[in-house]
Design an enzyme around this catalytic site. Structure first.
Site: not given
Ligand SMILES: NC(=O)c1ccc[n+]([C@@H]2O[C@H](COP(=O)([O-])OP(=O)(O)OC[C@H]3O[C@@H](n4cnc5c(N)ncnc54)[C@H](OP(=O)(O)O)[C@@H]3O)[C@@H](O)[C@H]2O)c1
Length: 259
Positions: A137, A150
């Site tokens: 990401s 995350y």
């Protein structure tokens, strides 16, 4: 015999886009997810549209039992392509995340990626052929408030993949890590995040098919770290050029707007 692509988390979003891409290229598929009705409907659609075979494995990969089920389910399959895509986000500040969610996000986005990759890699090495694509990401480059765990797991995936690439440099096995920005998928709803999905501008939510198209183009030219989208490229430049504290300020003010 057709080649097989294993894609984790192909119920929706990016995983489904990868499933379509590899089916279009003539691969039989193994796709995983927890939402049984959706994954089974995806399998029927893919089989009918692309004339390929699709095996579904309904499994929660955020714990050891689920991972074991997947590993036994693929024991007899020769996997040519592995896409480690399954992932989820968390909404609370780190201090408020419950222990179960800490364990689950770290297991899914680290343990499952590592163990599944090693399992599949061992057979790829015997054939000296295969492709491993790991989904990270833009969070790997810019950790945000409410996104701490995350982003940390996504940084792990980035590091893990680059290391793997170097270890496999003399083999014919291709390795890539994809670091998208916002994706127009089920991700934010699943995490209970309330976001407006902008379709234009620098921070737009990209179509999953477009991300796969750009990442596959990068794979073709051997680019190990794929940054599909303007936002992730701009984040990298900002991080390089701005004093660290100014960079934090920008990220904090952006995170406050998101909630
Ligand atoms: N959305 C974004 O803005 C964004 C940005 C950068 C990177 N990413 C990454 O892109 C990947 C795909 O996300 P997406 O945006 O396409 O979101 P999505 O539509 O929510 O897809 C996530 C997939 O992962 C699966 N999954 C989630 N938790 C799971 C679990 N515990 N066990 C097994 N499967 C699980 C989901 O399937 P089930 O729900 O059926 O289990 C679903 O198929 C993720 O790794 C995500 O971190 C997303």
């Amino acid at each position: 015999m057709k080649n097989v692509a294993l894609i984790t988390g192909a119920t929706s979003g990016l995983g489904l886009a990868y499933a379509k891409e590899y089916a279009k290229r003539g691969y039989n598929l193994i796709i995983t997810g927890r939402r049984e009705d959706k994954i089974k409907a995806n399998a029927v659609n893919l089989e009918n549209t692309f004339n390929v075979k699709v095996k579904t494995i309904i499994v929660d990969l955020a714990n050891e039992e689920g991972l074991d089920i997947l590993l036994s389910g693929i024991r007899d399959d020769e996997i040519e392509v592995l896409v480690n895509n399954a992932g989820f986000g968390l909404k609370p500040f780190f201090s408020e995340v419950i222990k179960e969610d800490i364990d689950r996000i770290m297991f899914l986005q680290m343990n499952t990626v590592v163990i599944l990759t090693q399992n599949v890699l061992k057979q790829m090495l015997v054939r000296d052929r295969g492709t491993i694509i790991n989904i990270s990401s833009d969070g790997a480059f810019a950790v945000m408030p409410r996104n701490v765990l995350y982003s940390s797991t996504k940084l792990f995936i980035l590091n893990f993949t680059e290391g793997l690439y170097m270890e496999l440099i003399d083999s014919a096995i291709r390795v890539q890590v994809v670091c998208p920005g916002f994706i127009d998928s089920d991700f934010h709803e699943s995490a209970g995040m309330n976001v407006v999905k902008k379709k234009t501008g620098f921070m737009k939510f990209m179509d999953p098919d477009k991300i796969v198209h750009l990442a596959m183009r990068d794979l073709k030219i051997g680019r190990v770290v794929s940054l599909p989208g303007l936002d992730v490229k701009i984040i990298q430049i900002m991080k390089k050029l701005l004093p660290r504290k100014m960079f934090y300020k920008i990220i904090i003010s952006f995170a406050r707007k998101m909630k």
